[in-house]
Design a protein around this motif. Structure first.
Motif, PDB file in Angstrom:
ATOM      1  N   LEU B  32      46.860  48.562  36.321  1.00  0.00           N
ATOM      2  CA  LEU B  32      47.400  49.200  37.528  1.00  0.00           C
ATOM      3  C   LEU B  32      46.288  49.665  38.481  1.00  0.00           C
ATOM      4  O   LEU B  32      46.527  49.841  39.664  1.00  0.00           O
ATOM      5  CB  LEU B  32      48.266  50.402  37.138  1.00  0.00           C
ATOM      6  N   HIS B  33      45.078  49.805  37.944  1.00  0.00           N
ATOM      7  CA  HIS B  33      43.961  50.225  38.792  1.00  0.00           C
ATOM      8  C   HIS B  33      43.755  49.265  39.960  1.00  0.00           C
ATOM      9  O   HIS B  33      43.270  49.664  41.015  1.00  0.00           O
ATOM     10  CB  HIS B  33      42.652  50.250  37.980  1.00  0.00           C
ATOM     11  N   TYR B  34      44.056  48.026  39.745  1.00  0.00           N
ATOM     12  CA  TYR B  34      43.708  47.010  40.755  1.00  0.00           C
ATOM     13  C   TYR B  34      44.863  46.626  41.666  1.00  0.00           C
ATOM     14  O   TYR B  34      44.714  45.810  42.551  1.00  0.00           O
ATOM     15  CB  TYR B  34      43.166  45.756  40.051  1.00  0.00           C
ATOM     16  N   TRP B  35      46.009  47.209  41.404  1.00  0.00           N
ATOM     17  CA  TRP B  35      47.153  46.808  42.216  1.00  0.00           C
ATOM     18  C   TRP B  35      47.132  47.328  43.640  1.00  0.00           C
ATOM     19  O   TRP B  35      47.528  46.601  44.551  1.00  0.00           O
ATOM     20  CB  TRP B  35      48.457  47.192  41.505  1.00  0.00           C
ATOM     21  N   ALA B 216      34.775  46.430  41.327  1.00  0.00           N
ATOM     22  CA  ALA B 216      34.941  46.239  42.773  1.00  0.00           C
ATOM     23  C   ALA B 216      35.596  44.886  43.071  1.00  0.00           C
ATOM     24  O   ALA B 216      36.494  44.778  43.916  1.00  0.00           O
ATOM     25  CB  ALA B 216      33.595  46.334  43.454  1.00  0.00           C
ATOM     26  N   MET B 217      35.156  43.877  42.385  1.00  0.00           N
ATOM     27  CA  MET B 217      35.723  42.548  42.642  1.00  0.00           C
ATOM     28  C   MET B 217      37.207  42.502  42.254  1.00  0.00           C
ATOM     29  O   MET B 217      38.027  41.899  42.940  1.00  0.00           O
ATOM     30  CB  MET B 217      34.962  41.473  41.844  1.00  0.00           C
ATOM     31  N   ASN B 218      37.517  43.141  41.148  1.00  0.00           N
ATOM     32  CA  ASN B 218      38.919  43.173  40.732  1.00  0.00           C
ATOM     33  C   ASN B 218      39.765  43.958  41.721  1.00  0.00           C
ATOM     34  O   ASN B 218      40.901  43.573  42.026  1.00  0.00           O
ATOM     35  CB  ASN B 218      39.052  43.798  39.336  1.00  0.00           C
ATOM     36  N   PHE B 240      31.354  35.398  48.463  1.00  0.00           N
ATOM     37  CA  PHE B 240      32.267  35.687  47.355  1.00  0.00           C
ATOM     38  C   PHE B 240      33.476  34.746  47.417  1.00  0.00           C
ATOM     39  O   PHE B 240      33.917  34.354  48.491  1.00  0.00           O
ATOM     40  CB  PHE B 240      32.753  37.136  47.439  1.00  0.00           C
ATOM     41  N   LEU B 241      33.971  34.457  46.246  1.00  0.00           N
ATOM     42  CA  LEU B 241      35.165  33.593  46.197  1.00  0.00           C
ATOM     43  C   LEU B 241      36.407  34.449  46.401  1.00  0.00           C
ATOM     44  O   LEU B 241      36.683  35.370  45.616  1.00  0.00           O
ATOM     45  CB  LEU B 241      35.247  32.877  44.847  1.00  0.00           C
ATOM     46  N   THR B 263      33.844  32.442  39.716  1.00  0.00           N
ATOM     47  CA  THR B 263      34.753  33.587  39.578  1.00  0.00           C
ATOM     48  C   THR B 263      34.528  34.564  40.719  1.00  0.00           C
ATOM     49  O   THR B 263      35.448  34.905  41.450  1.00  0.00           O
ATOM     50  CB  THR B 263      34.525  34.293  38.233  1.00  0.00           C
ATOM     51  N   TRP B 264      33.287  35.024  40.840  1.00  0.00           N
ATOM     52  CA  TRP B 264      33.011  36.014  41.893  1.00  0.00           C
ATOM     53  C   TRP B 264      32.146  35.435  43.015  1.00  0.00           C
ATOM     54  O   TRP B 264      32.466  35.595  44.175  1.00  0.00           O
ATOM     55  CB  TRP B 264      32.303  37.225  41.271  1.00  0.00           C
TER      56      TRP B 264
END
Lengths: 390, 1140
Positions: B32-35, B216-218, B240-241, B263-264
């Motif tokens: 949920l941190h990344y939502w 950060a990326m997530n 960055f992708l 990935t990143w």
């Protein structure tokens, strides 16, 4: 017990079915059909094959005359070549009628009654291969006695004659990777020899085609020809045509060929090289001859007043108005073809869509024949692609 | 029991907690941190472009898509697997770090730690870790795409047709393991190196315990990478992708050679040249073509197991695979010998018809139970020697003694002969065989539940002994011994059989209810009944054939009847068998199975590999053989409840993969005459590939009170792709060319087919179809039976219901080739779409069937079947959609009466039906007939015989157009009606056997079928096998005479037998009178010889000589030209019982 009785009944029915089951009930038109068959044989089929034979014989003579002139070193064989070309036109006009009348031995083997695909032996369009003709020419094999019986149809027949009589220059039709170009065989022949061989090849091909056409004509000869006899006996015991319907279905298949062969192939071209006879520039005349032959099929005679044709059958079943519609559609189609300016070849060189009008008119005619006409007489279209779920 | 329940509950609770962790642990991308970041980005991207309601609706659609559902299944299954296994990592990062430090210390000594600020060290370590992680992910990902064996697994992730954040977890367990390994190695290496250098444990800079950069990326919308929200990173796109870049990675158009593998960071892709900057909109399609995926993108089992086989195939060269078979054989053959083996039994295919004097089912007395004598696992199912079950129907007295051999020595697990003899005589044929006090519940047999086979109507079983005797791989040969069965060979191996019963058109067996263990096996039995798949007969233990009224229990096709293949049951004790064979034309077979049962739990695993180099040779060289692999796993549990109720649960899974260099192109008669095993150059590129997965779950119960119930869920997925020569662009029909190869322009096309003539123009181009079809079939099948007896009346009432859904997706294109110097060269024009359509069928079927027996002499068996079939057909090229609903009621009744103790009379009548395929207009009627039979059956000690007359009175005979039937592309799928027709005939079979005092046995059997098949109406049809038909014309591909003779002899350890078959002349096209040469399939005789030697208890050698007279014969003139039957073939093999 009832089950057992029913079972026995079914088995007995089955055991006797082969001899006791009758064909479709007579609709009262059998006499008309018989008359159409007779008229078709006497007034259309036999004359068409005979005329084609005569015309091809003329072509053979003219081509031989030209070949001899070249071989004999005549100073100017061009006149004879022109005469041969004219004779080719006459032969093609006659043959294009036959193209719509592929009943009996000329018809495709396995598809029509008694079909032997003899049409392809005389004219194999669209299966042609000019490169192979040039290869045979370079090899000189066409001068071997059994060449025209041992080789494939794509190196002989009227299409080969057209190429050999009408091709200009001394180039061949093969690409650079073919042996005759790679190993210099063709170049080694020299221009004069190429002209001589082409003339000789054309003459031999024309003679072979004429001989085959004559044989075919004799099979359609009233009284003596087996194809003629088989056709006119349709529906009688021992005839290869089990019913007159089968005979007439095959006779009328030329009408449906207007759709597949004329509209979708001959009139679908967008460039001169896609046409049927681009070298002789006679593609337009071919289509006109096809239309004329189809018209003869409809009337089973060369003119509307003669004999008994589908028009009479239509009248018998209360569809006389359809005759006028078909007649009008034929006239419209012919007019549209004639309306193409000049030859098809020159018209397409100017405008890739030059044939669209003619194609549309022939399409309308074909639709009328495949629709109301076919339904009114309960005719069967050719076996290809006719499914219950079509 | 309670402890087990507690343990299971605890496990489930722990697993639940584990799943919940996925939403709360920042180490998980779905946390949920990344939502918030993802949602914010999505809103920003969609705002103003789409309405919230539409976006939500679309999102919901994506989440409910079958592909998303499969994501969830895989994620859940992976989670369960990982949880159960305690994590999939083979090695932890700490282990790697420790080893790294040790190695570095040993190599370079312990260095002095540099005096760097801790923050700097942490920063450097964070950067190094970030880069190392990203680079290693890229490299592994690249390998996943470039190495075929790895791609097999990674394709599971790429087969997702829609992207949702959960797609992240749509990965094969093997891939998951590899990534876990990578993580451990890279992290461990970095940590080890830094520890070596700085002599202290170092942590990277973290946020919420996670590497700060990774966090950060997530947070920057990583969850949108697997979504349809096309969000780019604007000016940072080259660094960055972005989610959009990753969506391009999944775009269908790139397939396995995907772009944006990082990935990143974009750096790695840019270096590798795989970077594509996203622009525009979301790619139009995600996923892979099914053939590229190699598995069903919607199926969990397929996604799990198909990649394994594919990877093995990619890793192991074909030649090595063949040699493994030989090595295994040598090793297993070294097993110490035991006592001498038992002789073979002499019974073979037997007939059970009507209210039979012969007990029904393959385990019945009449079979002499040879398979019981010789297959330990089968004995195991019976619990060793039978215990003489009680008579439930009380009808044994009415049954004449069955034919069986005298006692013979048995292997140690076989039941004693006398006991066996007695027990089989007493076997009352119902399902309550005792197995160690446990009733055997059998699901999936057509006859197992029948009370002593009293059903009126012919029923035949080819049992395991007979199957083993000839070791046939071709079901045509197996079934040709059964009267009333017509087969049409095609490629000589029986890979795609054509089976007809009692005159039903054999094309692709579409008119027969084909079943495996009682479940319809055709890829889509209603929507596309052509059986392009057929199980490998070598792993079957019985082939059952039902005709007559009894077949109304097995729809939807009831005109001819039903064929059921019974797979191996789970054995009762440890069994392991390996069967290795080799033979002419590179024939090779590896067949192995192993299984056991412990305390009610049972397992069986079976694998088969069959291959051949083919007996045909291509003009110009090339492959003509095939290789097919099949694997099956069964897990079962049987328990006895209170009051003697038995319960059984069984799970069955199977997977098939095949690669066959097969063609539809046969030969012209002259070429066939010269060399029937030639193949034209035009077929050089023809290749058929298939995969099929099967999952079935069944539950069955039965009570002492005669009540039984079974429920089965099934799902089958099938994909086939056939690249094959279809015809010429603008030439005559190939069938016609081959029928008259010297006629006119046919000469030219014929020469092109042979490679002797070059293509001279576009109209002579050869069209090779890429016939890509994907099928599924799923449903639930319920059945119940109740047996009772009241005074003189015995009754078994059975009910059945099936809800079935199946479908086919056809995506067919053609590619043009030119024949150039004998080689097919691509024309270079774009592929042309041929067919793109979708057929679906939803069918409900119900039956009720009652077998009433009076005075134990007279049986009456009425039944009724109802089929409700709803079909839809969508032509995706034309945009047409056709629906139709058919409801049909199929009554039937059979009867049998004993005239004397040894003579029975039976009769029956039932309505025959065959459904209409989707897409047909309403004017097309289903096939409809009334079928009758009447027969006599003799059951005597020495001889068993049966003669039956049958008649099928068709009110409407149908034929469906398939390419194999000789139809051209545009006709395929069309259904043609012939109106009235009659198929009548006589079937007869007789068998006898005797065993002399010293153990020498003689046995013989014969069957004969006469068929009279005629059209009763006149018509012209586009169906190429009919054409112009006059009433009284004979049906094509129905021979008037079929004869099969078998004779053999054997002793204690040996047996030899000979089987001869004759099939009379057939027509290729309807007609009557003399058959034209081009349409004539001459009659032929085949002789097969078989011999076996049971040298040791565990070792059975066998040798087969098929087509021993080397007869060259035409098996069929369809689909295109003459097809030869298989030539003389020898096979030698060894069957080794490793256990028990």
């Amino acid at each position: 017990m009832k089950i057992i009785f029913k079972f026995i009944q079914v088995v007995v029915l089955g055991a006797t079915s082969a001899c006791s089951i009758s064909g479709p009930g007579d609709d009262g038109q059998e006499a008309t059909r018989k008359a159409i068959v007779r008229s078709a044989a006497d007034r259309v089929l036999a004359p068409a094959y005979a005329e084609a034979s005569t015309a091809l014989s003329g072509l053979a003579d003219a081509a031989r005359s030209y070949a001899d002139a070249v071989a004999g070193g005549e100073a100017d064989p061009q006149a004879k070549r022109d005469a041969a070309r004219v004779a080719f036109g006459t032969a093609m006009d006659a043959w294009q009628r036959v193209e719509m009348l592929l009943v009996g031995p000329a018809g495709p083997a396995g598809l029509v009654t008694g079909g032997e695909s003899l049409r392809d032996e005389i004219y194999s369009f669209p299966v042609t291969n000019r490169c192979r003709i040039d290869e045979e020419l370079a090899e000189g094999s066409f001068e071997e006695p059994n060449f025209f019986t041992a080789n494939l149809v794509n190196v002989r027949g009227l299409d080969a004659v057209e190429y050999l009589l009408f091709v200009e220059g001394t180039d061949n039709a093969c690409d650079a990777t073919r042996p005759i170009n790679k190993d210099g065989t063709w170049q080694a022949l020299g221009a004069d020899e190429i002209v001589r061989r082409r003339a000789e090849y054309a003459a031999r091909a024309a003679e072979d085609a004429a001989a085959r056409a004559a044989a075919l004509a004799s099979r359609w000869s009233p009284g003596t020809g087996d194809a003629y006899a088989a056709f006119v006996s349709a529906g009688e015991a021992g005839s290869p045509y089990p019913t007159t319907r089968v005979a007439l279905d095959e006779f009328s298949s030329g009408l449906f060929d207007l759709d597949t062969h004329v509209k979708d192939r001959k009139l679908a071209a967008h460039a001169p090289e896609e046409l049927e006879s681009p070298l002789s520039a006679r593609s337009k005349e071919n289509v006109l001859a096809n239309l004329a032959a189809a018209w003869e099929i409809f009337y089973a005679a060369p003119s509307a007043g003669e004999g008994t044709g589908y028009d009479d059958w239509l009248a018998n079943v209360g569809q006389a108005s359809l005759v006028a519609d078909v007649d009008a559609a034929f006239a419209a189609a012919e007019a549209a073809v004639r309306a193409v300016p000049g030859s098809f070849e020159t018209a397409l060189a100017d405008d890739p869509n030059a044939l669209l009008g003619a194609q549309s008119a022939v399409g309308d005619l074909a639709a009328l024949l495949k629709g109301p006409f076919l339904a009114a007489l309960d005719l069967m279209p050719p076996a290809d692609g006719a499914g219950d779920a079509d | 029991m309670a402890a087990a329940v507690d343990a299971a509950a605890a496990w489930i609770a722990a697993f639940g907690r584990e799943l919940a962790t996925g939403l709360t642990d920042p180490a998980e991308r779905l946390s949920l941190h990344y939502w918030p970041g993802a949602i914010a980005l999505a809103v920003a991207a969609l705002a103003g472009r789409t309405r919230l309601r539409d976006a939500l609706r679309r999102g919901l659609r994506l989440c409910l898509h079958p592909s998303s559902r499969c994501d969830a299944k895989i994620a859940l299954a992976n989670g369960a697997l990982a949880f159960a296994a305690g994590g999939l990592g083979l090695v932890g990062s700490l282990d790697v770090a420790v080893w790294t430090v040790r190695i570095l210390d040993a190599a370079f000594g312990i260095p002095a730690a540099p005096d760097w600020p801790a923050v700097l060290v942490a920063l450097v370590y964070s950067v190094v870790l970030f880069v190392a992680w990203d680079a290693s992910r890229f490299l592994l990902h690249l390998a996943m795409h470039r190495v075929p064996a790895l791609w097999a697994f990674h394709a599971v992730h790429h087969s997702a047709e829609v992207l949702t954040p959960l797609t992240l977890h749509r990965i094969h367990p093997v891939e998951r393991m590899l990534y876990a390994l990578r993580d451990a190695v890279v992290t461990g290496l970095c940590a080890g190196v830094f520890f070596h250098a700085f002599r202290q444990g170092i942590s990277p800079v973290t946020i919420a315990g996670i590497h700060a950069a990774a966090f950060a990326m997530n947070a920057a919308g990583a969850n949108l990478r697997h979504s349809h929200v096309f969000v780019g990173f604007g000016p940072f796109e080259g660094i960055f992708l972005s989610p959009a870049a990753h969506q391009l990675h999944h775009a269908r158009r790139y397939g396995a050679r995907a772009v944006n593998l990082g990935t990143w960071l974009c750096l790695w892709d840019r270096l590798a040249g795989t970077h594509v900057r996203p622009h525009g909109r979301t790619p139009p399609a995600f996923g892979l073509r099914r053939a590229d995926a190699g598995h069903d993108p919607h199926g969990l089992l397929s996604a799990y197991f198909a990649p394994i086989l594919r990877a093995v195939a990619a890793l192991v060269p074909a030649r090595l695979r063949r040699r493994v078979a030989a090595v295994v054989g040598v090793v297993v053959a070294l097993v110490p010998p035991g006592v001498r083996a038992a002789p073979a039994g002499e019974e073979d295919a037997r007939s059970y018809g009507g209210p039979s004097a012969v007990p029904a089912a393959p385990r019945s007395a009449a079979q002499g139970t040879p398979q019981h004598q010789e297959t330990p696992e089968r004995n195991a199912r019976h619990g060793g020697p039978r215990r003489g079950p009680p008579h439930r129907t009380g009808s044994a007295a009415a049954a004449p003694p069955p034919l069986r051999p005298p006692a013979a020595p048995r292997e140690r697990h076989a039941p004693p002969a006398a006991k066996d003899h007695d027990s089989t005589r007493e076997d009352d044929g119902d399902e309550d065989d005792e197995d160690g006090g446990r009733r055997r519940i059998v699901v999936g047999s057509m006859f197992e539940g029948d009370p002593r086979g009293r059903i009126a109507g012919s029923a035949h079983v080819v049992d395991e002994r007979q199957l083993e005797r000839n070791e046939y791989d071709d079901v045509h040969r197996i079934l040709s011994d059964v009267p009333g069965v017509y087969v049409r060979g095609e490629e000589g191996f029986g890979l795609r059989p054509n089976i007809g019963l009692r005159g039903a058109n054999p094309d692709r067996s579409a008119k027969v209810a084909l079943m495996e263990d009682g479940i319809l096996l055709a890829p889509a039995p209603y929507a596309a009944p052509a059986a392009y798949y057929f199980p490998m007969p070598t792993r079957m233990v019985a082939v059952e054939v039902a005709k007559g009224p009894s077949s109304i229990r097995f729809g939807p096709n009831t005109v001819g009847g039903a064929v059921n293949l019974r797979t191996r049951p789970i054995p009762g004790f440890p069994v392991a068998v390996v069967d290795l064979a080799g033979g002419r034309f590179g024939y090779g077979k590896v067949h192995a199975y192993a299984g056991t049962s412990v305390k009610g739990f049972g397992v069986l695993a079976e694998v088969v590999r069959l291959q051949s180099d083919g007996f045909k040779h291509l003009d110009g060289g090339g492959e003509t053989g095939f290789g097919r692999s099949e694997a099956m796993l069964k897990l079962g549990y049987q328990a006895r409840g209170r009051r003697g109720t038995e319960h059984r649960v069984e799970v069955k899974g199977a997977y098939t993969q095949s690669r066959e260099h097969e063609t539809y192109l046969g030969l012209a008669p002259e070429d066939f005459e010269r060399d029937p095993y030639r193949r034209y150059a035009a077929s050089a590129r023809d290749l058929f590939t298939l995969w099929r997965s099967l999952a079935e779950l069944s539950y069955a119960m039965s009570t002492d009170g005669g009540l039984s119930f079974a429920a089965r869920l099934y799902r089958h997925d099938f994909h086939r792709r056939w690249n094959k020569f279809d015809g010429f662009r603008d030439g005559p029909d190939v069938h016609r060319i081959l029928a008259a190869p010297d006629a006119g322009q046919n000469q030219v096309f014929m020469a092109i087919l042979r490679g002797e003539e070059d293509t001279a123009g576009p109209e002579q181009a050869l069209l090779l179809g890429d016939n890509d079809r994907t099928f599924f079939a799923q449903g639930i099948d319920l059945s119940a039976a109740w047996k009772s007896r009241f005074r003189i009346v015995a009754q078994e009432l059975s009910f059945g219901a099936r809800l079935h859904h199946d479908g086919v997706d056809r995506d067919e294109t053609t590619r043009a080739y030119w024949m150039t110097s004998g080689v097919l060269v691509p024309e270079g024009t774009p592929d042309q779409p041929k067919d793109r359509n979708r057929g679906r069928a939803l069918a409900g079927a119900f039956f009720v069937y009652d077998v009433l027996t009076l005075w134990d002499r007279w049986t009456l068996a009425p039944g009724l079947r109802v089929e409700i079939i709803d079909t839809t057909f969508t032509d995706l090229l034309a945009g047409d959609k056709t629906d139709r609903l058919d409801t049909v009621v199929l009554p039937g009744i059979g009867t049998h009466v004993y005239a004397t103790r040894w003579l029975g009379i039976f009769a029956g009548v039932h309505r025959g039906f065959s459904p209409v395929a989707p897409g047909q207009p309403k004017s097309v009627r289903p096939e409809d007939s009334v079928n009758y039979e009447l027969g006599l059956r003799v059951t005597h000690d020495v001889v068993q015989a049966e003669i039956a007359g049958f008649a099928s009175d068709y009110r409407n005979l149908n034929a469906a157009c398939t390419l194999s039937a000789g139809c051209e592309g545009g006709q395929v799928g069309n259904q043609f009606s012939a109106g009235r027709a009659l198929v009548a005939g006589v079937e007869s079979t007789v068998r006898a056997g005797h065993t002399f005092r010293r153990g020498l046995r003689l046995f013989a059997s014969a069957s004969y079928t006469f068929t009279h098949a005629r059209f009763l109406s006149s018509f012209v049809s586009g169906f190429p096998q009919w054409g112009t038909v006059e009433a009284g014309d004979e049906l094509p591909y129905v021979p008037a005479h079929l004869v099969s003779l078998q004779a053999g002899t054997g002793g204690r350890i040996w047996e030899v037998s000979a089987t001869g078959r004759y099939q009379s002349v057939m027509r290729d096209v309807a007609g009557k009178g003399p058959i034209p040469d081009a349409e004539r399939i001459d009659g032929f005789f085949l002789l097969d010889l078989a011999a076996e030697l049971r040298a040791l208890e565990r070792l059975r050698f066998y040798g087969l000589l098929q087509n021993a007279t080397a007869n060259r014969y035409v098996a069929s003139l369809r689909p295109m030209g003459a097809r030869p039957g298989a030539p003389l073939t020898f096979i030698v093999g060894v069957k080794i019982r490793a256990l028990p």
